[in-house]
Design an enzyme around this catalytic site. Structure first.
Site, short mmCIF file in Angstrom:
data_model
loop_
_atom_site.label_atom_id
_atom_site.label_comp_id
_atom_site.label_asym_id
_atom_site.label_seq_id
_atom_site.Cartn_x
_atom_site.Cartn_y
_atom_site.Cartn_z
N ALA A 98 35.17 10.88 38.18
CA ALA A 98 33.93 10.37 38.16
C ALA A 98 33.25 11.41 39.44
O ALA A 98 33.28 12.56 40.49
CB ALA A 98 34.51 8.84 39.02
N SER A 108 31.86 14.33 38.54
CA SER A 108 32.27 15.50 38.39
C SER A 108 31.41 16.86 37.77
O SER A 108 31.63 17.58 38.19
CB SER A 108 33.21 15.59 37.79
OG SER A 108 32.83 15.44 36.57
N THR A 112 26.72 3.90 26.23
CA THR A 112 28.12 2.75 26.06
C THR A 112 28.32 1.68 27.01
O THR A 112 29.02 0.78 26.35
CB THR A 112 29.38 3.69 25.83
OG1 THR A 112 30.07 4.08 26.76
CG2 THR A 112 29.62 4.19 24.23
N HIS A 119 20.64 8.35 34.73
CA HIS A 119 21.07 9.40 33.79
C HIS A 119 19.75 9.34 32.84
O HIS A 119 19.22 10.28 32.40
CB HIS A 119 22.06 8.91 32.52
CG HIS A 119 23.23 8.47 33.63
ND1 HIS A 119 23.99 9.86 32.62
CD2 HIS A 119 24.53 8.62 34.50
CE1 HIS A 119 25.21 10.15 33.31
NE2 HIS A 119 25.29 8.89 34.76
N ARG A 138 17.49 12.98 32.08
CA ARG A 138 17.35 13.80 30.84
C ARG A 138 15.48 13.72 30.35
O ARG A 138 14.88 13.01 30.07
CB ARG A 138 17.67 12.80 29.63
CG ARG A 138 19.39 12.74 29.69
CD ARG A 138 19.67 12.01 28.67
NE ARG A 138 19.75 10.27 28.30
CZ ARG A 138 19.92 9.36 29.11
NH1 ARG A 138 20.32 9.66 29.45
NH2 ARG A 138 19.22 8.26 28.41
N ASP A 184 27.75 9.48 24.71
CA ASP A 184 28.19 9.19 26.63
C ASP A 184 29.02 7.55 26.79
O ASP A 184 28.11 6.81 27.90
CB ASP A 184 27.04 8.89 27.32
CG ASP A 184 27.82 10.00 30.14
OD1 ASP A 184 29.05 9.20 30.18
OD2 ASP A 184 26.98 10.33 30.07
#
Length: 167
Positions: free
Chosen positions: A10, A12, A34, A49, A53, A82
């Site tokens: 987690a 990382s 997902t 996230h 991007r 992901d």
């Protein structure tokens, strides 16, 4: 075709690294998410996230039917999944035959035309969980990671944002 598995713990840095790997292939990348935003905390994680991007990613939200979306997107640009660990958790929660689905995915990956980068969590480095459900999930994740790593062209382990090549 390239199948790349990126694993790590987690926080990382594995997702950011996977995004770079997917962007290294030509074509407009597809982000296959997902996770489901079932609470405010997860909603914030998903949004973080998305902000990281660029807007040129095609986004697909797929909590369960990963094979279907991989079929639909094959032949286009690179795909980033992901993450596999959340997909596994979703399948277990939905009481699907997860081990059968994992093996179908492993076989299916051998015929892909477009690159696919998978993010997964390494959950087997800590202590043995104290309850049956957590042990079952840890064991299932280990089985899944081994099955996908076996068919992957490359595998990397990310620690503190630094990738280590495994395969």
């Amino acid at each position: 075709m390239a199948v790349i598995l990126i694993t790590g713990g987690a926080r990382s840095g594995k997702s950011a690294h996977a995004e770079k790997r997917a962007r290294s292939f030509p074509g407009r990348p597809v982000y296959i998410a997902t996770a489901e935003a079932l609470d405010a905390e997860m909603e914030a994680r998903i949004e973080k996230h998305r902000r990281r991007r660029s807007t040129d990613w095609i986004e697909r939200e797929v909590p369960l039917d990963l094979l279907q979306v991989l079929m639909e997107t094959d032949g286009g640009g690179p795909r980033l999944v992901d993450c596999l660990t959340l997909w596994l958790s979703n399948m277990m929660h939905a009481q699907r035959n997860w081990d059968h689905e994992v093996m179908k995915l492993a076989v299916f990956l051998r015929a892909q035309k477009s690159p696919v980068v998978f993010v997964t969590n390494e959950v087997g480095l800590g202590i043995v969980p104290d309850n049956a459900l957590a042990r079952s999930f840890r064991d299932a994740a280990g089985f899944m990671n081994q099955a996908i790593a076996a068919v992957a062209d490359e595998a990397e382990f990310v620690v503190a944002g630094l990738p280590m090549k495994l395969k």
